[in-house]
Write a protein that holds these residues in place. Structure first.
Motif, PDB file in Angstrom:
ATOM      1  N   PHE A   1       0.817  -1.213   0.000  1.00 35.77           N
ATOM      2  CA  PHE A   1       0.000   0.000   0.000  1.00 35.77           C
ATOM      3  C   PHE A   1       0.853   1.265   0.000  1.00 35.77           C
ATOM      4  CE2 PHE A   1      -4.004  -2.070   2.036  1.00 35.77           C
ATOM      5  CZ  PHE A   1      -4.291  -2.693   0.836  1.00 35.77           C
ATOM      6  N   ALA A   2       1.884   1.302   0.834  1.00 37.73           N
ATOM      7  CA  ALA A   2       2.752   2.489   0.864  1.00 37.73           C
ATOM      8  C   ALA A   2       3.478   2.644  -0.471  1.00 37.73           C
ATOM      9  CB  ALA A   2       3.742   2.401   2.020  1.00 37.73           C
ATOM     10  N   GLY A   3       3.900   1.535  -1.057  1.00 40.00           N
ATOM     11  CA  GLY A   3       4.565   1.588  -2.360  1.00 40.00           C
ATOM     12  C   GLY A   3       3.633   2.045  -3.466  1.00 40.00           C
ATOM     13  N   CYS A   4       2.412   1.549  -3.479  1.00 37.30           N
ATOM     14  CA  CYS A   4       1.442   1.987  -4.491  1.00 37.30           C
ATOM     15  C   CYS A   4       1.119   3.468  -4.321  1.00 37.30           C
ATOM     16  CB  CYS A   4       0.164   1.158  -4.402  1.00 37.30           C
ATOM     17  SG  CYS A   4       0.327  -0.510  -5.055  1.00 37.30           S
ATOM     18  N   GLY A   5       0.948   3.900  -3.078  1.00 35.61           N
ATOM     19  CA  GLY A   5       0.690   5.321  -2.826  1.00 35.61           C
ATOM     20  C   GLY A   5       1.834   6.182  -3.325  1.00 35.61           C
ATOM     21  N   SER A   6       3.062   5.738  -3.084  1.00 35.86           N
ATOM     22  CA  SER A   6       4.229   6.487  -3.559  1.00 35.86           C
ATOM     23  C   SER A   6       4.269   6.543  -5.080  1.00 35.86           C
ATOM     24  CB  SER A   6       5.522   5.866  -3.026  1.00 35.86           C
ATOM     25  OG  SER A   6       5.717   6.221  -1.687  1.00 35.86           O
ATOM     26  N   ALA A   7       3.962   5.442  -5.728  1.00 30.36           N
ATOM     27  CA  ALA A   7       3.964   5.427  -7.192  1.00 30.36           C
ATOM     28  C   ALA A   7       2.929   6.410  -7.741  1.00 30.36           C
ATOM     29  CB  ALA A   7       3.685   4.019  -7.704  1.00 30.36           C
ATOM     30  N   ILE A   8       1.767   6.447  -7.119  1.00 27.60           N
ATOM     31  CA  ILE A   8       0.720   7.374  -7.555  1.00 27.60           C
ATOM     32  C   ILE A   8       1.150   8.815  -7.287  1.00 27.60           C
ATOM     33  CG2 ILE A   8      -1.650   8.164  -7.123  1.00 27.60           C
ATOM     34  CD1 ILE A   8      -2.286   5.142  -6.504  1.00 27.60           C
ATOM     35  N   GLY A   9       1.662   9.075  -6.080  1.00 29.84           N
ATOM     36  CA  GLY A   9       2.087  10.425  -5.715  1.00 29.84           C
ATOM     37  C   GLY A   9       3.209  10.949  -6.594  1.00 29.84           C
ATOM     38  N   VAL A  10       4.191  10.103  -6.850  1.00 29.31           N
ATOM     39  CA  VAL A  10       5.303  10.512  -7.716  1.00 29.31           C
ATOM     40  C   VAL A  10       4.800  10.751  -9.141  1.00 29.31           C
ATOM     41  CG1 VAL A  10       7.466   9.697  -8.771  1.00 29.31           C
ATOM     42  CG2 VAL A  10       7.109   9.461  -6.318  1.00 29.31           C
ATOM     43  N   SER A  11       3.853   9.966  -9.579  1.00 25.87           N
ATOM     44  CA  SER A  11       3.285  10.152 -10.915  1.00 25.87           C
ATOM     45  C   SER A  11       2.547  11.483 -11.028  1.00 25.87           C
ATOM     46  CB  SER A  11       2.328   8.997 -11.232  1.00 25.87           C
ATOM     47  OG  SER A  11       1.629   9.243 -12.425  1.00 25.87           O
ATOM     48  N   ILE A  12       1.759  11.819 -10.013  1.00 26.87           N
ATOM     49  CA  ILE A  12       1.027  13.091 -10.021  1.00 26.87           C
ATOM     50  C   ILE A  12       2.018  14.254 -10.104  1.00 26.87           C
ATOM     51  CG2 ILE A  12      -0.392  14.639  -8.604  1.00 26.87           C
ATOM     52  CD1 ILE A  12      -1.758  12.031  -7.511  1.00 26.87           C
ATOM     53  N   ALA A  13       3.024  14.210  -9.249  1.00 28.33           N
ATOM     54  CA  ALA A  13       4.028  15.272  -9.231  1.00 28.33           C
ATOM     55  C   ALA A  13       4.850  15.270 -10.525  1.00 28.33           C
ATOM     56  CB  ALA A  13       4.940  15.120  -8.021  1.00 28.33           C
ATOM     57  N   GLY A  14       5.156  14.099 -11.035  1.00 29.68           N
ATOM     58  CA  GLY A  14       5.951  13.985 -12.259  1.00 29.68           C
ATOM     59  C   GLY A  14       5.258  14.574 -13.469  1.00 29.68           C
ATOM     60  N   GLN A  15       3.954  14.403 -13.530  1.00 29.85           N
ATOM     61  CA  GLN A  15       3.204  14.991 -14.642  1.00 29.85           C
ATOM     62  C   GLN A  15       3.282  16.516 -14.595  1.00 29.85           C
ATOM     63  OE1 GLN A  15      -0.766  13.145 -15.069  1.00 29.85           O
ATOM     64  NE2 GLN A  15       0.093  11.418 -13.945  1.00 29.85           N
ATOM     65  N   ALA A  16       3.154  17.066 -13.397  1.00 29.13           N
ATOM     66  CA  ALA A  16       3.273  18.526 -13.252  1.00 29.13           C
ATOM     67  C   ALA A  16       4.700  18.975 -13.588  1.00 29.13           C
ATOM     68  CB  ALA A  16       2.903  18.941 -11.836  1.00 29.13           C
ATOM     69  N   ALA A  17       5.676  18.207 -13.123  1.00 30.96           N
ATOM     70  CA  ALA A  17       7.080  18.554 -13.383  1.00 30.96           C
ATOM     71  C   ALA A  17       7.398  18.532 -14.871  1.00 30.96           C
ATOM     72  CB  ALA A  17       8.008  17.595 -12.630  1.00 30.96           C
ATOM     73  N   ALA A  18       6.861  17.567 -15.584  1.00 27.49           N
ATOM     74  CA  ALA A  18       7.116  17.476 -17.025  1.00 27.49           C
ATOM     75  C   ALA A  18       6.622  18.722 -17.752  1.00 27.49           C
ATOM     76  CB  ALA A  18       6.453  16.229 -17.594  1.00 27.49           C
ATOM     77  N   GLY A  19       5.473  19.228 -17.320  1.00 22.26           N
ATOM     78  CA  GLY A  19       4.952  20.446 -17.937  1.00 22.26           C
ATOM     79  C   GLY A  19       5.868  21.641 -17.704  1.00 22.26           C
ATOM     80  N   VAL A  20       6.383  21.761 -16.490  1.00 22.11           N
ATOM     81  CA  VAL A  20       7.272  22.879 -16.161  1.00 22.11           C
ATOM     82  C   VAL A  20       8.588  22.757 -16.925  1.00 22.11           C
ATOM     83  CG1 VAL A  20       8.600  23.972 -14.308  1.00 22.11           C
ATOM     84  CG2 VAL A  20       6.240  23.262 -13.900  1.00 22.11           C
ATOM     85  N   ILE A  21       9.156  21.563 -16.945  1.00 28.14           N
ATOM     86  CA  ILE A  21      10.448  21.356 -17.610  1.00 28.14           C
ATOM     87  C   ILE A  21      10.336  21.588 -19.117  1.00 28.14           C
ATOM     88  CG2 ILE A  21      12.227  19.644 -18.134  1.00 28.14           C
ATOM     89  CD1 ILE A  21      11.530  18.404 -15.349  1.00 28.14           C
ATOM     90  N   SER A  22       9.178  21.265 -19.692  1.00 30.62           N
ATOM     91  CA  SER A  22       9.015  21.506 -21.132  1.00 30.62           C
ATOM     92  C   SER A  22       9.060  22.995 -21.461  1.00 30.62           C
ATOM     93  CB  SER A  22       7.708  20.882 -21.633  1.00 30.62           C
ATOM     94  OG  SER A  22       6.592  21.606 -21.154  1.00 30.62           O
ATOM     95  N   GLU A  23       8.658  23.824 -20.526  1.00 30.60           N
ATOM     96  CA  GLU A  23       8.682  25.281 -20.717  1.00 30.60           C
ATOM     97  C   GLU A  23      10.008  25.900 -20.293  1.00 30.60           C
ATOM     98  OE1 GLU A  23       6.267  27.290 -22.071  1.00 30.60           O
ATOM     99  OE2 GLU A  23       5.226  25.438 -22.603  1.00 30.60           O
ATOM    100  N   ASP A  24      10.602  25.340 -19.223  1.00 29.16           N
ATOM    101  CA  ASP A  24      11.841  25.917 -18.689  1.00 29.16           C
ATOM    102  C   ASP A  24      12.731  24.787 -18.144  1.00 29.16           C
ATOM    103  OD1 ASP A  24      13.877  27.360 -17.528  1.00 29.16           O
ATOM    104  OD2 ASP A  24      12.573  28.594 -16.261  1.00 29.16           O
TER     105      ASP A  24
END
Length: 158
Positions: A18-41
């Protein structure tokens, strides 16, 4: 293998799962936002990477509880204990705080990290504040880690 031993192993597996699945989901949510920022800057990569990694810690905490549980019941080391059902249920109950809080806090930490990443996109100099906001969610994962650690480690299984 006794029912108690099975229940203890189940508790360890749930903490890691459960903790591992939660981490995978959380990192994915943050990673999607990060990808958008990195594509711009692309220069903001290191700032958003730190924020993206924060939800990963709950998976590590779940692994720690699983490992401690395996040590406690003798699955690693001297040989497996034949636990009573009551002892196995005690270990299972001790693992549940990390399993449940680890999963939920990692997901919400990912959402908080995504918001902080959006903040960094607009004003890169506030990344430290975003980290502080995101780490606040971590507090509850740390409390769950402590409760599960003490619950499992302090049990008298013999």
């Amino acid at each position: 293998m006794t029912t108690g031993t099975f229940l203890a192993i189940l508790g360890a597996a749930l903490a890691a799962l459960f903790a591992g699945c939660g981490s995978a989901i959380g990192v994915s949510i943050a990673g999607q936002a990060a990808a958008g920022v990195i594509s711009e800057d692309p220069d903001k990569f290191s700032k958003v990477l730190i924020l993206e990694l924060l939800p990963a810690t709950q998976g590590i905490y779940g692994f720690i509880i699983a490992f401690i549980t395996f040590l406690k019941i003798g699955l690693i080391g001297s040989g497996s204990l034949a636990l009573s059902t009551a002892a196995g249920l005690s270990v299972l109950a001790g693992c549940l705080p990390m399993a449940i809080v680890g999963m939920i806090s990692a997901i919400y930490q990912g959402k908080c990290a995504a918001s902080s990443i959006a903040m960094v996109a607009k004003r890169g100099e506030v990344s430290g504040k975003g980290i502080i906001l995101t780490v606040m969610v971590e507090t509850y994962a740390l409390l769950a880690l402590l409760v599960s650690f003490l619950s499992v480690f302090m049990l008298n299984l013999g």
